[in-house]
Write a protein that holds these residues in place. Structure first.
Motif, PDB file in Angstrom:
ATOM      1  N   PHE A   8       3.588   1.775  -8.299  1.00 49.40           N
ATOM      2  CA  PHE A   8       2.189   1.281  -8.215  1.00 49.40           C
ATOM      3  C   PHE A   8       2.069  -0.276  -8.447  1.00 49.40           C
ATOM      4  O   PHE A   8       1.464  -0.982  -7.736  1.00 49.40           O
ATOM      5  CB  PHE A   8       1.358   2.042  -8.937  1.00 49.40           C
ATOM      6  CG  PHE A   8      -0.101   2.336  -8.691  1.00 49.40           C
ATOM      7  CD1 PHE A   8      -0.723   2.904  -7.811  1.00 49.40           C
ATOM      8  CD2 PHE A   8      -0.950   1.058  -9.119  1.00 49.40           C
ATOM      9  CE1 PHE A   8      -2.009   2.774  -7.391  1.00 49.40           C
ATOM     10  CE2 PHE A   8      -2.426   1.040  -8.956  1.00 49.40           C
ATOM     11  CZ  PHE A   8      -2.731   1.732  -8.012  1.00 49.40           C
ATOM     12  N   TRP A  57       0.941  -1.076  -0.040  1.00 45.09           N
ATOM     13  CA  TRP A  57      -0.031  -0.081  -0.108  1.00 45.09           C
ATOM     14  C   TRP A  57       0.942   1.351   0.106  1.00 45.09           C
ATOM     15  O   TRP A  57       0.385   2.306  -0.623  1.00 45.09           O
ATOM     16  CB  TRP A  57      -0.874   0.042   1.212  1.00 45.09           C
ATOM     17  CG  TRP A  57      -1.974  -0.896   1.077  1.00 45.09           C
ATOM     18  CD1 TRP A  57      -2.509  -2.049   1.473  1.00 45.09           C
ATOM     19  CD2 TRP A  57      -3.260  -0.586  -0.080  1.00 45.09           C
ATOM     20  NE1 TRP A  57      -3.908  -2.386   0.960  1.00 45.09           N
ATOM     21  CE2 TRP A  57      -4.102  -1.683   0.060  1.00 45.09           C
ATOM     22  CE3 TRP A  57      -3.574   0.566  -0.876  1.00 45.09           C
ATOM     23  CZ2 TRP A  57      -5.420  -1.557  -0.650  1.00 45.09           C
ATOM     24  CZ3 TRP A  57      -4.707   0.485  -1.515  1.00 45.09           C
ATOM     25  CH2 TRP A  57      -5.586  -0.361  -1.631  1.00 45.09           C
ATOM     26  N   PHE A  63       1.445   6.377  -6.840  1.00 45.14           N
ATOM     27  CA  PHE A  63       0.112   7.349  -7.262  1.00 45.14           C
ATOM     28  C   PHE A  63       0.624   8.503  -7.370  1.00 45.14           C
ATOM     29  O   PHE A  63       0.448   9.496  -8.335  1.00 45.14           O
ATOM     30  CB  PHE A  63      -0.935   6.841  -6.614  1.00 45.14           C
ATOM     31  CG  PHE A  63      -2.119   7.823  -7.263  1.00 45.14           C
ATOM     32  CD1 PHE A  63      -2.894   7.512  -8.212  1.00 45.14           C
ATOM     33  CD2 PHE A  63      -2.488   8.904  -6.214  1.00 45.14           C
ATOM     34  CE1 PHE A  63      -4.016   8.370  -8.525  1.00 45.14           C
ATOM     35  CE2 PHE A  63      -3.540   9.563  -6.802  1.00 45.14           C
ATOM     36  CZ  PHE A  63      -4.228   9.421  -7.886  1.00 45.14           C
ATOM     37  N   ARG A 110       2.077   1.888  -3.543  1.00 43.31           N
ATOM     38  CA  ARG A 110       1.049   2.326  -4.366  1.00 43.31           C
ATOM     39  C   ARG A 110       0.684   3.913  -4.239  1.00 43.31           C
ATOM     40  O   ARG A 110       0.252   4.366  -4.901  1.00 43.31           O
ATOM     41  CB  ARG A 110      -0.437   1.260  -4.036  1.00 43.31           C
ATOM     42  CG  ARG A 110      -0.403   0.141  -4.957  1.00 43.31           C
ATOM     43  CD  ARG A 110      -1.757  -0.639  -4.586  1.00 43.31           C
ATOM     44  NE  ARG A 110      -1.471  -1.851  -3.848  1.00 43.31           N
ATOM     45  CZ  ARG A 110      -2.290  -2.541  -3.321  1.00 43.31           C
ATOM     46  NH1 ARG A 110      -3.261  -2.730  -4.178  1.00 43.31           N
ATOM     47  NH2 ARG A 110      -1.937  -3.548  -2.334  1.00 43.31           N
ATOM     48  N   GLY A 131      -5.196  -4.987  -9.316  1.00 42.84           N
ATOM     49  CA  GLY A 131      -4.740  -5.564  -8.188  1.00 42.84           C
ATOM     50  C   GLY A 131      -4.985  -6.784  -7.793  1.00 42.84           C
ATOM     51  O   GLY A 131      -4.232  -7.449  -6.696  1.00 42.84           O
ATOM     52  N   GLY A 146       3.744  -2.230  -5.738  1.00 44.60           N
ATOM     53  CA  GLY A 146       2.927  -2.434  -4.679  1.00 44.60           C
ATOM     54  C   GLY A 146       1.640  -3.338  -5.009  1.00 44.60           C
ATOM     55  O   GLY A 146       1.462  -4.173  -3.918  1.00 44.60           O
ATOM     56  N   GLN A 147       1.245  -3.483  -6.104  1.00 44.17           N
ATOM     57  CA  GLN A 147      -0.023  -4.439  -6.399  1.00 44.17           C
ATOM     58  C   GLN A 147       0.820  -5.896  -6.248  1.00 44.17           C
ATOM     59  O   GLN A 147       0.063  -6.811  -5.854  1.00 44.17           O
ATOM     60  CB  GLN A 147      -0.427  -4.349  -7.586  1.00 44.17           C
ATOM     61  CG  GLN A 147      -1.306  -2.899  -7.784  1.00 44.17           C
ATOM     62  CD  GLN A 147      -2.081  -2.925  -8.771  1.00 44.17           C
ATOM     63  OE1 GLN A 147      -1.352  -2.995  -9.938  1.00 44.17           O
ATOM     64  NE2 GLN A 147      -3.336  -2.393  -8.780  1.00 44.17           N
TER      65      GLN A 147
END
Length: 332
Positions: free
Chosen positions: A84, A34, A41, A37, A147, A87-88
């Motif tokens: 991002f 998270w 972002f 991400r 995700g 992170g996923q």
């Protein structure tokens, strides 16, 4: 170290190297995912906004240096997208470490959906759903990826019916994200799978040409009422015809020579409807009288909302009748 212990017709997998640490590593990966991400972002939004503002015109507009316009801001955008996606991926790894194997003895009749497929298919469904956004939206296409892995999308669609379980690949270090895994010995798996077919609320089988999948559809034809079976079709018309011919040869036949389970022809393409790239090209489900319904998932009347998973939207639309019928509380 991975330990496989045979017992009650199956193998129980226990990873002693992760004992006591899987919860912590799962939490770290989830939180770290998270963080990546959010940072990704922010970098992507700042990079895109600054790059776009560099091309504004007007008497009071101050333009940044060329290296900022053509190097720094694009790198912020690209780097943010990469963070991002990383992170996923970290989130997927966290969910894999939280996944606990299940034993067949724990599965009460009617309490689960049995998901059957080849282990090769596992590798195809283990990745994040791909983004197929075009035009200006492709600049932020990483945001359109849900995700969740493709298998997780499928299990979310089937969740209203029951939790989804699947045979795990022998020797895998971690269960894949999605269906809960149980493990069977390589030389004695068919008996357990046959028993579980009879106890499952719904059996979902991904079509394929491997010997295991062909045996499974033949056994499903012998063991199940057709309305408790769904066949997902991940291939095009030519390969599907090959699958259908081989599956018919593997199925038991009635006294008149016809197979117990009918696999229909590929449906004709509808003119005027957009054809969309999708993981599953079609799905076959059966009415209460055994009549087959082949639903094309690559062509739909309208596109799913931009931020909605295409895999999930297509499956929910195509399988809605059989899911509504199979969900708990409905007359069966």
């Amino acid at each position: 170290m991975l330990v496989v212990r045979a017992g009650e017709g199956m193998a129980v997998v226990r990873d002693t190297g992760r004992a006591g640490r899987s919860v912590l590593s799962a939490a770290l990966l989830t939180v770290g995912g998270w963080v990546l991400r959010v940072v990704g972002f922010g970098c992507a939004v700042v990079g895109f906004a600054r790059w776009k503002s560099a091309f504004r015109t007007g008497p009071y507009v101050e333009h940044p240096a060329w290296w900022q316009t053509y190097v720094l801001f694009p790198l912020l955008l690209a780097g943010g997208g990469l963070l991002f996606l990383l992170g996923q991926q970290a989130g997927v790894q966290g969910r894999r470490r939280r996944a606990a194997p299940v034993r067949a003895a724990e599965l009460a009749a009617g309490s689960f959906v049995l998901y059957l497929r080849s282990f090769e298919d596992d590798r195809r469904r283990a990745g994040l759903e791909e983004s197929r956004v075009r035009g200006i939206g492709s600049v932020f296409s990483f945001l359109y990826v849900s995700g969740l892995t493709e298998e997780e999308q499928l299990t979310r669609v089937l969740a209203p019916v029951a939790p989804v379980v699947a045979v795990g690949e022998p020797g895998e270090r971690l269960p894949l994200a999605g269906a809960r895994r149980f493990y069977l010995p390589l030389d004695d798996w068919q008996g357990t799978v046959s028993q579980l077919m009879g106890r499952a609320r719904l059996v979902v089988l991904t079509a394929g040409l491997t010997a295991g999948v062909l045996w499974e559809i033949g056994e499903a034809a012998r063991k199940l009422p057709p309305e408790r079976l769904v066949v997902l079709v991940p291939m095009g018309p030519g390969e599907y015809d090959t699958f259908r011919d081989r599956a018919r040869a593997a199925m038991p036949g009635r006294p008149d020579g016809t197979p117990y389970l009918e696999l229909p022809d590929w449906p004709p393409e509808r003119t005027g409807e957009p054809v969309q790239e999708t993981v599953f090209k079609g799905a076959i489900w059966y009415g209460t009288g055994g009549e087959p319904h082949f639903v094309g998932l690559a062509a739909s009347g309208r596109r799913p909302p931009p931020l909605r998973s295409r895999v999930r939207a297509h499956l929910e639309g195509g399988l809605r009748p059989v899911i509504d019928r199979a969900r708990p509380g409905r007359h069966r």
